[in-house]
Design an enzyme around this catalytic site. Structure first.
Site, PDB file in Angstrom:
ATOM      1  N   GLY A   9     -27.203  30.667 119.043  1.00 39.17           N
ATOM      2  CA  GLY A   9     -27.689  31.882 118.388  1.00 39.17           C
ATOM      3  C   GLY A   9     -27.903  32.962 119.417  1.00 39.17           C
ATOM      4  O   GLY A   9     -28.686  32.793 120.345  1.00 39.17           O
ATOM      5  N   ALA A  10     -27.179  34.081 119.276  1.00 34.20           N
ATOM      6  CA  ALA A  10     -27.224  35.148 120.280  1.00 34.20           C
ATOM      7  C   ALA A  10     -27.904  36.402 119.750  1.00 34.20           C
ATOM      8  O   ALA A  10     -27.582  37.519 120.137  1.00 34.20           O
ATOM      9  CB  ALA A  10     -25.806  35.475 120.756  1.00 34.20           C
ATOM     10  N   GLY A  11     -28.863  36.216 118.841  1.00 39.81           N
ATOM     11  CA  GLY A  11     -29.691  37.341 118.421  1.00 39.81           C
ATOM     12  C   GLY A  11     -30.648  37.709 119.542  1.00 39.81           C
ATOM     13  O   GLY A  11     -30.502  37.253 120.674  1.00 39.81           O
ATOM     14  N   ARG A  89     -37.205  36.867 109.918  1.00 38.35           N
ATOM     15  CA  ARG A  89     -37.973  37.348 108.767  1.00 38.35           C
ATOM     16  C   ARG A  89     -37.857  38.850 108.618  1.00 38.35           C
ATOM     17  O   ARG A  89     -37.695  39.576 109.581  1.00 38.35           O
ATOM     18  CB  ARG A  89     -39.461  36.996 108.952  1.00 38.35           C
ATOM     19  CG  ARG A  89     -39.731  35.533 108.767  1.00 38.35           C
ATOM     20  CD  ARG A  89     -41.201  35.320 108.478  1.00 38.35           C
ATOM     21  NE  ARG A  89     -42.026  35.447 109.662  1.00 38.35           N
ATOM     22  CZ  ARG A  89     -43.348  35.488 109.631  1.00 38.35           C
ATOM     23  NH1 ARG A  89     -43.983  35.464 108.467  1.00 38.35           N
ATOM     24  NH2 ARG A  89     -44.045  35.551 110.729  1.00 38.35           N
ATOM     25  N   ARG A  95     -42.485  32.666 106.284  1.00 31.40           N
ATOM     26  CA  ARG A  95     -41.550  31.765 106.968  1.00 31.40           C
ATOM     27  C   ARG A  95     -40.850  30.865 105.957  1.00 31.40           C
ATOM     28  O   ARG A  95     -39.678  30.545 106.088  1.00 31.40           O
ATOM     29  CB  ARG A  95     -42.297  30.901 107.995  1.00 31.40           C
ATOM     30  CG  ARG A  95     -42.737  31.673 109.216  1.00 31.40           C
ATOM     31  CD  ARG A  95     -43.297  30.779 110.306  1.00 31.40           C
ATOM     32  NE  ARG A  95     -43.573  31.576 111.497  1.00 31.40           N
ATOM     33  CZ  ARG A  95     -44.706  32.181 111.742  1.00 31.40           C
ATOM     34  NH1 ARG A  95     -45.695  32.101 110.886  1.00 31.40           N
ATOM     35  NH2 ARG A  95     -44.876  32.882 112.847  1.00 31.40           N
ATOM     36  N   ASN A 102     -31.900  28.870 106.083  1.00 32.65           N
ATOM     37  CA  ASN A 102     -31.896  28.391 107.461  1.00 32.65           C
ATOM     38  C   ASN A 102     -31.684  26.890 107.553  1.00 32.65           C
ATOM     39  O   ASN A 102     -31.140  26.399 108.546  1.00 32.65           O
ATOM     40  CB  ASN A 102     -33.162  28.838 108.189  1.00 32.65           C
ATOM     41  CG  ASN A 102     -33.101  30.317 108.570  1.00 32.65           C
ATOM     42  OD1 ASN A 102     -32.083  30.964 108.359  1.00 32.65           O
ATOM     43  ND2 ASN A 102     -34.177  30.845 109.117  1.00 32.65           N
ATOM     44  N   VAL A 125     -36.318  26.468 117.270  1.00 33.55           N
ATOM     45  CA  VAL A 125     -37.205  27.623 117.132  1.00 33.55           C
ATOM     46  C   VAL A 125     -36.965  28.363 115.821  1.00 33.55           C
ATOM     47  O   VAL A 125     -37.643  29.335 115.517  1.00 33.55           O
ATOM     48  CB  VAL A 125     -37.079  28.593 118.329  1.00 33.55           C
ATOM     49  CG1 VAL A 125     -37.360  27.880 119.636  1.00 33.55           C
ATOM     50  CG2 VAL A 125     -35.714  29.246 118.374  1.00 33.55           C
ATOM     51  N   HIS A 182     -46.936  25.918 112.286  1.00 36.61           N
ATOM     52  CA  HIS A 182     -46.654  27.285 112.713  1.00 36.61           C
ATOM     53  C   HIS A 182     -46.661  28.127 111.451  1.00 36.61           C
ATOM     54  O   HIS A 182     -45.673  28.222 110.748  1.00 36.61           O
ATOM     55  CB  HIS A 182     -45.281  27.323 113.386  1.00 36.61           C
ATOM     56  CG  HIS A 182     -44.978  28.616 114.070  1.00 36.61           C
ATOM     57  ND1 HIS A 182     -45.891  29.269 114.865  1.00 36.61           N
ATOM     58  CD2 HIS A 182     -43.859  29.380 114.093  1.00 36.61           C
ATOM     59  CE1 HIS A 182     -45.332  30.375 115.353  1.00 36.61           C
ATOM     60  NE2 HIS A 182     -44.102  30.466 114.887  1.00 36.61           N
TER      61      HIS A 182
END
Length: 316
Positions: A9-11, A89, A95, A102, A125, A182
């Site tokens: 993931g390259a966000g 989000r 979440r 996801n 994550v 979380h």
């Protein structure tokens, strides 16, 4: 050296994590992948060009991957894989709103990790964190100690920052702890929190502690609401990178993470935020800390809330 770490993931979260991992200069290679054509290659090129300035030798490799698994061969031999893939989000979203979307993404990624990096420790994550950690373990089929999630490090950092800011003290003098999930059932542990070695409850009134607890619990949503597009990534990536470093260096550091709990605190069979000793095989052991009665009750309640939702991910 000889170490390899992959960030899927390259966000903003993934790219910042990759940068931090590269700048540690303890890995031979940092791999970053994404389904957006060219994006990971471009980011890798950019980070690599910072090497002469920042003075690190780690090489960053970017690779576009396909939903069919094309390109994933680049992750072969990874010691650690950090999964950041998934939607962030938006304002007003919980979440849990991300669960179904996801879950599909994390399942696909996890299956490729199992195929190409069967010995890796996986750090999840993606949100909702506790459920996605459970999903990654199911989808990889890895031993539970080798799949963990990043949550407590971030929540603890947020709590510590708010305490330091409220008291106008250096952040290095503050020690806090958060356990549980979380999100809504996060369990702050004031009984284990200190400022300059003094118990937090002695230097801050109870109602102010409670205010900061609520702000910590909503820490991600507060950032999301301000940004309006995207979600937090500087503090989360710092947390994920530190966890990956502890694994890569087999350091034995004790950190609050989302780990499989089986008997500790009288809780069994669930992924939950606890303190754990990290090493080359992921979670070496859960470190059980002294909790007061209220904190223990809250932790058990968090476990049951998370258990119900983790049971659902098997069907997604």
């Amino acid at each position: 050296m000889g170490k390899k770490v992959t960030v899927v993931g390259a966000g903003f979260y993934g790219s910042t994590t990759a940068q931090r991992l590269a700048e540690y200069d303890i890995f031979d290679t940092v791999v970053i992948t994404d389904i957006v054509d060219g994006k990971p290659e471009g980011l890798a090129l950019d980070i690599n060009q910072s090497r002469p300035i920042e003075g690190f030798e780690t090489l960053v490799v970017g690779k576009t991957t396909g939903a069919d698994g094309a390109g994933y061969e680049v992750i072969a031999g990874s010691d650690v894989v950090v999964i950041t893939a998934g939607l962030p989000r938006k304002p007003g979203m919980s979440r849990m709103d991300l669960l179904e979307t996801n879950a599909k993404i994390v399942r696909q990624v996890s299956e490729q990790v199992a195929r190409h990096a069967p010995d890796a420790v996986v750090i999840v994550v993606s949100n909702p964190l506790d459920e996605m950690t459970a999903m990654a373990q199911l989808a990889t089929g890895f031993p539970r100690n080798r799949v963990l999630g990043q949550a407590g490090m971030l929540d603890t950092a947020r709590f510590s920052h708010f305490v330091a800011e409220a008291l106008s003290v250096p952040v290095g003098t503050v020690r806090t702890l958060t356990l549980g999930s979380h999100g809504d059932t996060m369990v702050p542990v004031p009984s284990r929190s200190t400022v300059n070695g003094k118990p937090l409850r002695e230097v801050m009134p109870a109602e102010q502690i409670e205010e900061l607890v609520v702000r910590t619990r909503n820490g991600g949503a507060e950032v999301v609401a301000l940004l309006k597009t995207g979600s937090a990534y500087y503090a989360p990536s710092a947390a994920a990178a530190r966890m990956a470093r502890a694994v890569a260096q087999d350091s034995g550091e004790v950190m609050p993470v989302c780990a499989w709990v089986d008997g500790d605190y009288g809780i069994s069979g669930v992924y939950l935020g606890v303190e754990a000793e990290l090493g080359a095989q992921g979670v070496r052991r859960i470190v059980q800390t002294e909790l007061d009665a209220d904190e223990l009750t809250a932790l058990k309640a968090a476990a049951e809330a998370v258990r119900a939702k983790q049971g659902d991910v098997a069907d997604l």
